[in-house]
Design a protein around this motif. Structure first.
Motif, PDB file in Angstrom:
ATOM      1  N   SER A   1     -26.014 -29.786  50.802  1.00 17.66           N
ATOM      2  CA  SER A   1     -27.131 -29.393  49.937  1.00 17.66           C
ATOM      3  C   SER A   1     -26.638 -28.861  48.593  1.00 17.66           C
ATOM      4  N   LYS A   2     -25.298 -28.684  48.468  1.00 17.15           N
ATOM      5  CA  LYS A   2     -24.710 -28.170  47.238  1.00 17.15           C
ATOM      6  C   LYS A   2     -23.819 -29.224  46.595  1.00 17.15           C
ATOM      7  N   GLU A   3     -23.483 -28.998  45.331  1.00 15.19           N
ATOM      8  CA  GLU A   3     -22.540 -29.878  44.638  1.00 15.19           C
ATOM      9  C   GLU A   3     -21.193 -29.854  45.358  1.00 15.19           C
ATOM     10  N   LEU A   4     -20.517 -30.995  45.361  1.00 13.13           N
ATOM     11  CA  LEU A   4     -19.214 -31.060  46.027  1.00 13.13           C
ATOM     12  C   LEU A   4     -18.144 -30.279  45.259  1.00 13.13           C
ATOM     13  N   ASP A   5     -18.258 -30.225  43.912  1.00 17.00           N
ATOM     14  CA  ASP A   5     -17.380 -29.398  43.084  1.00 17.00           C
ATOM     15  C   ASP A   5     -15.895 -29.678  43.394  1.00 17.00           C
ATOM     16  N   ILE A   6     -15.411 -30.836  42.936  1.00 16.56           N
ATOM     17  CA  ILE A   6     -14.071 -31.318  43.312  1.00 16.56           C
ATOM     18  C   ILE A   6     -13.070 -31.137  42.168  1.00 16.56           C
ATOM     19  N   THR A   7     -11.874 -30.674  42.516  1.00 18.44           N
ATOM     20  CA  THR A   7     -10.745 -30.605  41.592  1.00 18.44           C
ATOM     21  C   THR A   7      -9.552 -31.305  42.243  1.00 18.44           C
ATOM     22  N   LEU A   8      -8.882 -32.179  41.491  1.00 21.14           N
ATOM     23  CA  LEU A   8      -7.719 -32.904  41.999  1.00 21.14           C
ATOM     24  C   LEU A   8      -6.441 -32.414  41.332  1.00 21.14           C
ATOM     25  N   LYS A   9      -5.374 -32.403  42.108  1.00 21.29           N
ATOM     26  CA  LYS A   9      -4.034 -32.199  41.537  1.00 21.29           C
ATOM     27  C   LYS A   9      -3.261 -33.503  41.727  1.00 21.29           C
ATOM     28  N   VAL A  10      -2.856 -34.109  40.615  1.00 24.31           N
ATOM     29  CA  VAL A  10      -2.103 -35.364  40.651  1.00 24.31           C
ATOM     30  C   VAL A  10      -0.637 -35.039  40.410  1.00 24.31           C
ATOM     31  N   SER A  11       0.231 -35.528  41.284  1.00 26.46           N
ATOM     32  CA  SER A  11       1.652 -35.170  41.241  1.00 26.46           C
ATOM     33  C   SER A  11       2.359 -35.712  40.011  1.00 26.46           C
ATOM     34  N   GLN A  12       3.433 -35.045  39.666  1.00 27.33           N
ATOM     35  CA  GLN A  12       4.333 -35.524  38.616  1.00 27.33           C
ATOM     36  C   GLN A  12       4.893 -36.888  38.999  1.00 27.33           C
ATOM     37  N   ASP A  13       5.122 -37.724  38.006  1.00 29.57           N
ATOM     38  CA  ASP A  13       5.692 -39.044  38.242  1.00 29.57           C
ATOM     39  C   ASP A  13       6.836 -39.259  37.252  1.00 29.57           C
ATOM     40  N   VAL A  14       7.700 -40.233  37.537  1.00 27.34           N
ATOM     41  CA  VAL A  14       8.831 -40.547  36.666  1.00 27.34           C
ATOM     42  C   VAL A  14       8.885 -42.054  36.458  1.00 27.34           C
ATOM     43  N   LYS A  15       9.062 -42.468  35.208  1.00 25.62           N
ATOM     44  CA  LYS A  15       9.175 -43.894  34.895  1.00 25.62           C
ATOM     45  C   LYS A  15      10.477 -44.136  34.135  1.00 25.62           C
ATOM     46  N   GLU A  16      11.184 -45.190  34.532  1.00 27.20           N
ATOM     47  CA  GLU A  16      12.414 -45.557  33.841  1.00 27.20           C
ATOM     48  C   GLU A  16      12.070 -46.426  32.631  1.00 27.20           C
TER      49      GLU A  16
END
Length: 336
Positions: free
Chosen positions: A154-169
Protein backbone atom coordinates in the motif's frame (compact mmCIF):
# COMPACT_ATOMS: atom_id res chain seq x y z
CA UNK A 1 12.94 -35.09 -19.66
CA UNK A 2 10.60 -35.81 -16.73
CA UNK A 3 8.09 -33.29 -15.42
CA UNK A 4 10.03 -33.04 -12.15
CA UNK A 5 13.08 -31.94 -14.15
CA UNK A 6 11.08 -29.30 -16.00
CA UNK A 7 9.69 -27.99 -12.71
CA UNK A 8 13.26 -27.37 -11.57
CA UNK A 9 13.59 -24.92 -14.47
CA UNK A 10 10.36 -23.08 -13.66
CA UNK A 11 10.10 -19.94 -11.54
CA UNK A 12 7.68 -21.04 -8.80
CA UNK A 13 8.27 -18.55 -5.96
CA UNK A 14 6.81 -18.86 -2.50
CA UNK A 15 6.59 -15.05 -2.40
CA UNK A 16 7.04 -12.42 -5.09
CA UNK A 17 7.00 -8.63 -5.04
CA UNK A 18 6.69 -7.00 -8.47
CA UNK A 19 8.75 -3.87 -9.00
CA UNK A 20 8.24 -3.29 -12.74
CA UNK A 21 10.42 -0.15 -12.91
CA UNK A 22 13.08 0.95 -15.40
CA UNK A 23 16.26 2.58 -14.12
CA UNK A 24 19.24 3.82 -16.12
CA UNK A 25 22.48 2.21 -14.92
CA UNK A 26 25.70 3.29 -16.64
CA UNK A 27 23.81 4.37 -19.72
CA UNK A 28 21.70 1.20 -19.97
CA UNK A 29 17.94 0.95 -19.33
CA UNK A 30 17.53 -1.83 -16.78
CA UNK A 31 14.07 -3.13 -15.91
CA UNK A 32 13.77 -4.29 -12.31
CA UNK A 33 11.04 -6.91 -12.60
CA UNK A 34 10.58 -8.47 -9.17
CA UNK A 35 12.09 -9.96 -6.03
CA UNK A 36 11.28 -13.59 -5.32
CA UNK A 37 11.51 -15.93 -2.35
CA UNK A 38 12.22 -19.39 -3.73
CA UNK A 39 12.94 -22.81 -2.23
CA UNK A 40 16.66 -22.27 -1.65
CA UNK A 41 17.27 -18.62 -2.52
CA UNK A 42 15.95 -15.06 -2.67
CA UNK A 43 16.45 -13.22 -5.96
CA UNK A 44 16.22 -9.80 -7.56
CA UNK A 45 15.32 -10.20 -11.25
CA UNK A 46 16.35 -7.64 -13.87
CA UNK A 47 16.18 -7.39 -17.67
CA UNK A 48 18.13 -5.18 -20.06
CA UNK A 49 19.02 -4.82 -23.74
CA UNK A 50 22.52 -5.82 -24.89
CA UNK A 51 22.90 -6.25 -28.63
CA UNK A 52 24.42 -9.61 -29.43
CA UNK A 53 27.54 -9.41 -31.58
CA UNK A 54 28.63 -12.50 -33.49
CA UNK A 55 32.29 -12.66 -32.54
CA UNK A 56 34.74 -13.87 -35.10
CA UNK A 57 35.81 -17.34 -34.05
CA UNK A 58 39.58 -17.43 -34.23
CA UNK A 59 41.72 -20.24 -32.97
CA UNK A 60 45.00 -18.69 -34.06
CA UNK A 61 46.42 -15.18 -33.86
CA UNK A 62 49.43 -13.85 -35.70
CA UNK A 63 50.84 -12.25 -32.53
CA UNK A 64 50.29 -11.80 -28.80
CA UNK A 65 49.43 -8.17 -29.58
CA UNK A 66 46.66 -9.27 -31.96
CA UNK A 67 45.21 -11.66 -29.41
CA UNK A 68 45.28 -9.18 -26.50
CA UNK A 69 43.74 -6.36 -28.52
CA UNK A 70 41.01 -8.74 -29.67
CA UNK A 71 40.34 -9.78 -26.06
CA UNK A 72 39.98 -6.15 -24.95
CA UNK A 73 37.65 -5.35 -27.84
CA UNK A 74 35.49 -8.40 -27.11
CA UNK A 75 35.06 -7.36 -23.47
CA UNK A 76 33.81 -3.95 -24.61
CA UNK A 77 30.94 -5.64 -26.46
CA UNK A 78 29.39 -7.08 -23.31
CA UNK A 79 27.52 -5.06 -20.69
CA UNK A 80 27.56 -6.42 -17.16
CA UNK A 81 25.48 -4.64 -14.53
CA UNK A 82 26.65 -5.63 -11.04
CA UNK A 83 24.05 -4.56 -8.47
CA UNK A 84 25.60 -5.13 -5.05
CA UNK A 85 22.76 -3.95 -2.78
CA UNK A 86 19.16 -2.82 -2.87
CA UNK A 87 17.33 -0.92 -0.16
CA UNK A 88 13.57 -1.40 -0.50
CA UNK A 89 11.25 0.22 2.07
CA UNK A 90 14.33 0.68 4.32
CA UNK A 91 15.19 -3.06 4.19
CA UNK A 92 18.50 -4.15 2.71
CA UNK A 93 19.09 -6.94 0.23
CA UNK A 94 22.80 -7.71 -0.29
CA UNK A 95 23.63 -9.72 -3.39
CA UNK A 96 26.61 -12.09 -3.20
CA UNK A 97 26.36 -13.57 -6.71
CA UNK A 98 24.56 -13.13 -10.00
CA UNK A 99 23.90 -15.13 -13.17
CA UNK A 100 23.45 -13.42 -16.54
CA UNK A 101 21.95 -15.08 -19.63
CA UNK A 102 20.41 -14.11 -22.92
CA UNK A 103 16.78 -15.18 -23.21
CA UNK A 104 17.48 -16.78 -26.59
CA UNK A 105 20.35 -18.88 -25.19
CA UNK A 106 18.19 -20.09 -22.28
CA UNK A 107 15.68 -21.59 -24.75
CA UNK A 108 12.48 -22.84 -23.08
CA UNK A 109 13.70 -21.81 -19.60
CA UNK A 110 14.06 -18.22 -20.78
CA UNK A 111 10.66 -18.33 -22.47
CA UNK A 112 9.05 -19.58 -19.24
CA UNK A 113 10.67 -16.76 -17.25
CA UNK A 114 9.38 -14.15 -19.69
CA UNK A 115 5.92 -15.71 -19.63
CA UNK A 116 5.91 -15.61 -15.82
CA UNK A 117 6.85 -11.93 -15.69
CA UNK A 118 4.44 -10.92 -18.48
CA UNK A 119 1.50 -12.82 -16.93
CA UNK A 120 2.17 -10.94 -13.70
CA UNK A 121 2.05 -7.54 -15.34
CA UNK A 122 5.55 -6.74 -16.61
CA UNK A 123 5.55 -3.68 -18.88
CA UNK A 124 6.98 -4.90 -22.20
CA UNK A 125 6.92 -1.54 -24.00
CA UNK A 126 10.73 -1.47 -24.17
CA UNK A 127 11.02 -5.07 -25.40
CA UNK A 128 8.21 -5.74 -27.90
CA UNK A 129 10.37 -4.89 -30.93
CA UNK A 130 13.62 -6.36 -29.56
CA UNK A 131 15.11 -9.69 -30.66
CA UNK A 132 15.19 -12.35 -27.94
CA UNK A 133 18.90 -12.72 -28.74
CA UNK A 134 19.42 -9.17 -27.40
CA UNK A 135 17.40 -9.44 -24.19
CA UNK A 136 19.50 -10.25 -21.12
CA UNK A 137 18.03 -11.48 -17.85
CA UNK A 138 19.95 -11.34 -14.57
CA UNK A 139 19.28 -13.12 -11.28
CA UNK A 140 20.94 -11.45 -8.26
CA UNK A 141 21.01 -13.82 -5.29
CA UNK A 142 20.57 -12.40 -1.79
CA UNK A 143 22.96 -13.26 1.03
CA UNK A 144 21.73 -16.39 2.80
CA UNK A 145 21.97 -14.73 6.23
CA UNK A 146 19.49 -11.98 5.30
CA UNK A 147 15.72 -12.14 5.55
CA UNK A 148 13.46 -11.62 2.55
CA UNK A 149 12.00 -8.10 2.84
CA UNK A 150 8.54 -7.61 4.31
CA UNK A 151 6.89 -5.25 1.84
CA UNK A 152 3.82 -3.07 2.41
CA UNK A 153 2.25 -2.89 -1.07
CA UNK A 154 0.00 0.00 0.00
CA UNK A 155 3.12 2.21 0.19
CA UNK A 156 5.76 3.31 -2.30
CA UNK A 157 8.52 0.75 -2.76
CA UNK A 158 11.16 3.50 -2.27
CA UNK A 159 14.16 1.70 -3.85
CA UNK A 160 17.86 2.62 -3.73
CA UNK A 161 20.50 0.59 -5.60
CA UNK A 162 24.22 0.29 -5.00
CA UNK A 163 26.09 -0.62 -8.20
CA UNK A 164 29.57 -2.07 -7.67
CA UNK A 165 32.81 -0.58 -8.90
CA UNK A 166 33.96 -1.92 -12.26
CA UNK A 167 37.29 -1.91 -14.14
CA UNK A 168 37.84 -1.67 -17.89
CA UNK A 169 41.11 -2.22 -19.72
CA UNK A 170 41.93 0.56 -22.21
CA UNK A 171 44.56 0.35 -24.97
CA UNK A 172 47.52 2.76 -25.07
CA UNK A 173 50.27 1.23 -27.29
CA UNK A 174 53.04 3.64 -26.24
CA UNK A 175 56.63 2.49 -27.09
CA UNK A 176 59.20 3.08 -24.32
CA UNK A 177 62.72 2.11 -23.35
CA UNK A 178 63.36 1.10 -19.73
CA UNK A 179 66.87 1.34 -18.25
CA UNK A 180 68.45 -0.26 -15.20
CA UNK A 181 69.53 3.00 -13.54
CA UNK A 182 69.41 4.48 -10.07
CA UNK A 183 66.07 5.51 -8.60
CA UNK A 184 65.09 8.88 -10.02
CA UNK A 185 62.57 11.41 -8.79
CA UNK A 186 60.39 13.26 -11.34
CA UNK A 187 61.13 10.67 -14.07
CA UNK A 188 57.84 11.73 -15.63
CA UNK A 189 55.99 10.31 -18.65
CA UNK A 190 52.59 10.86 -20.25
CA UNK A 191 49.99 8.95 -22.18
CA UNK A 192 46.79 10.19 -23.77
CA UNK A 193 43.50 9.21 -22.15
CA UNK A 194 41.15 8.84 -25.14
CA UNK A 195 38.10 8.52 -22.86
CA UNK A 196 38.47 11.79 -20.95
CA UNK A 197 40.59 13.49 -23.67
CA UNK A 198 43.51 14.45 -21.47
CA UNK A 199 47.09 13.47 -20.72
CA UNK A 200 47.72 11.08 -17.84
CA UNK A 201 50.96 11.31 -15.84
CA UNK A 202 53.04 8.38 -14.60
CA UNK A 203 56.57 7.95 -13.26
CA UNK A 204 59.12 5.21 -13.83
CA UNK A 205 60.99 4.85 -10.55
CA UNK A 206 63.35 1.98 -11.29
CA UNK A 207 63.97 -1.37 -12.93
CA UNK A 208 64.61 -4.22 -10.51
CA UNK A 209 66.12 -7.73 -10.58
CA UNK A 210 64.03 -10.35 -8.79
CA UNK A 211 65.50 -13.78 -8.11
CA UNK A 212 62.29 -15.75 -8.17
CA UNK A 213 63.98 -19.14 -7.95
CA UNK A 214 65.66 -18.21 -4.68
CA UNK A 215 62.30 -17.00 -3.42
CA UNK A 216 60.71 -20.36 -4.29
CA UNK A 217 63.42 -22.33 -2.47
CA UNK A 218 63.30 -20.24 0.72
CA UNK A 219 59.71 -19.06 1.04
CA UNK A 220 57.43 -21.60 -0.66
CA UNK A 221 57.34 -24.01 2.31
CA UNK A 222 56.64 -21.15 4.70
CA UNK A 223 53.71 -19.91 2.64
CA UNK A 224 52.23 -23.40 2.42
CA UNK A 225 52.93 -24.40 6.03
CA UNK A 226 49.28 -25.31 6.72
CA UNK A 227 49.31 -28.00 4.01
CA UNK A 228 50.49 -31.61 4.58
CA UNK A 229 54.20 -32.12 3.77
CA UNK A 230 53.57 -34.47 0.84
CA UNK A 231 51.11 -32.01 -0.68
CA UNK A 232 53.59 -29.15 -0.24
CA UNK A 233 56.24 -31.18 -2.06
CA UNK A 234 53.90 -31.89 -5.00
CA UNK A 235 52.66 -28.30 -5.19
CA UNK A 236 56.23 -27.05 -5.16
CA UNK A 237 57.25 -29.35 -8.02
CA UNK A 238 54.20 -28.37 -10.08
CA UNK A 239 54.91 -24.69 -9.45
CA UNK A 240 58.54 -25.07 -10.52
CA UNK A 241 57.50 -26.84 -13.73
CA UNK A 242 55.21 -23.95 -14.68
CA UNK A 243 57.74 -21.37 -13.51
CA UNK A 244 60.26 -22.50 -16.13
CA UNK A 245 58.02 -21.02 -18.84
CA UNK A 246 58.01 -17.63 -17.10
CA UNK A 247 61.62 -17.48 -15.95
CA UNK A 248 64.20 -20.16 -16.84
CA UNK A 249 66.46 -21.41 -14.05
CA UNK A 250 69.55 -19.28 -13.56
CA UNK A 251 67.81 -16.08 -14.66
CA UNK A 252 66.08 -13.23 -12.83
CA UNK A 253 62.82 -11.48 -13.58
CA UNK A 254 63.07 -7.85 -14.62
CA UNK A 255 60.39 -5.81 -12.84
CA UNK A 256 59.47 -2.16 -13.32
CA UNK A 257 58.42 -0.06 -10.35
CA UNK A 258 56.17 2.83 -11.30
CA UNK A 259 53.73 5.39 -9.90
CA UNK A 260 50.78 7.08 -11.58
CA UNK A 261 48.73 10.11 -10.71
CA UNK A 262 45.09 9.27 -9.93
CA UNK A 263 46.31 5.85 -8.72
CA UNK A 264 45.81 4.11 -12.07
CA UNK A 265 47.22 0.68 -12.89
CA UNK A 266 49.32 0.22 -16.02
CA UNK A 267 50.30 -2.84 -18.06
CA UNK A 268 53.70 -3.14 -19.76
CA UNK A 269 54.88 -5.79 -22.23
CA UNK A 270 58.13 -6.15 -24.11
CA UNK A 271 57.99 -5.35 -27.79
CA UNK A 272 59.37 -8.78 -28.66
CA UNK A 273 56.65 -10.55 -26.65
CA UNK A 274 53.88 -8.59 -28.36
CA UNK A 275 55.20 -9.52 -31.80
CA UNK A 276 55.61 -13.24 -31.01
CA UNK A 277 52.99 -15.80 -31.98
CA UNK A 278 50.89 -16.86 -28.95
CA UNK A 279 51.74 -20.14 -27.26
CA UNK A 280 49.00 -21.78 -25.20
CA UNK A 281 49.66 -24.62 -22.76
CA UNK A 282 47.38 -26.89 -20.76
CA UNK A 283 48.59 -25.40 -17.46
CA UNK A 284 50.11 -22.08 -16.52
CA UNK A 285 51.01 -19.90 -13.54
CA UNK A 286 49.71 -16.37 -13.08
CA UNK A 287 52.11 -14.09 -11.21
CA UNK A 288 51.07 -10.89 -9.47
CA UNK A 289 53.63 -8.60 -7.85
CA UNK A 290 53.16 -6.09 -5.08
CA UNK A 291 55.58 -3.34 -4.10
CA UNK A 292 57.17 -3.65 -0.66
CA UNK A 293 56.41 0.03 0.02
CA UNK A 294 53.23 2.06 -0.01
CA UNK A 295 54.41 5.11 -1.96
CA UNK A 296 57.19 5.71 -4.47
CA UNK A 297 59.72 8.55 -4.55
CA UNK A 298 57.14 10.91 -6.09
CA UNK A 299 54.56 10.36 -3.36
CA UNK A 300 52.09 8.24 -5.31
CA UNK A 301 51.20 4.58 -4.79
CA UNK A 302 54.06 2.29 -5.78
CA UNK A 303 53.18 -0.51 -8.21
CA UNK A 304 55.14 -3.34 -9.83
CA UNK A 305 54.81 -4.91 -13.28
CA UNK A 306 56.75 -7.92 -14.58
CA UNK A 307 58.69 -7.29 -17.80
CA UNK A 308 60.76 -10.35 -18.83
CA UNK A 309 63.44 -12.82 -17.68
CA UNK A 310 67.00 -11.45 -17.88
CA UNK A 311 70.49 -12.67 -17.10
CA UNK A 312 71.54 -12.08 -13.50
CA UNK A 313 74.21 -9.55 -14.53
CA UNK A 314 72.02 -7.73 -17.07
CA UNK A 315 72.20 -3.97 -16.61
CA UNK A 316 71.11 -2.58 -19.98
CA UNK A 317 67.85 -1.34 -21.43
CA UNK A 318 64.66 -3.09 -22.57
CA UNK A 319 62.29 -1.97 -25.33
CA UNK A 320 58.76 -2.18 -24.01
CA UNK A 321 55.30 -0.92 -24.74
CA UNK A 322 52.96 0.70 -22.30
CA UNK A 323 50.19 -1.49 -23.63
CA UNK A 324 47.12 -0.56 -21.60
CA UNK A 325 45.71 0.98 -18.43
CA UNK A 326 42.81 0.04 -16.19
CA UNK A 327 40.04 2.59 -15.86
CA UNK A 328 38.09 2.30 -12.61
CA UNK A 329 34.37 2.99 -12.90
CA UNK A 330 33.38 4.01 -9.36
CA UNK A 331 30.58 2.60 -7.27
CA UNK A 332 27.21 4.32 -7.81
CA UNK A 333 24.20 4.93 -5.59
CA UNK A 334 21.00 5.22 -7.65
CA UNK A 335 17.55 6.28 -6.46
CA UNK A 336 14.83 4.46 -8.40
Amino acid sequence: MFLKDLKQKMLLPKKEVFINKIVKIRGIDVQLTSITMEEHRNVLWAIYFDEKVDLEERTEYSSNRDEKINNINNKKRFSHINIAEMIIQKQKMTFYSSSTSRIYDMKYEGHMLLQHFIENGMDTTNWDEVSLADIVIVAYEQEKSEEFPTIDLSKELDITLKVSQDVKEVLINKPMCLDFNEVKKDNKFYFYDSIENKNRVFYIDEMQHYDIWEDVEHKFNERMKDFPKEQIKQLKEDYKDNLKDICPRGMNLALVEYEAEDDIQLKFYTKEYLEERPVHKSSSTMMLFKSDKNNGVNGFRSRICMIKPVEKDFNGSIDVELFSWYKVIPEEIILV
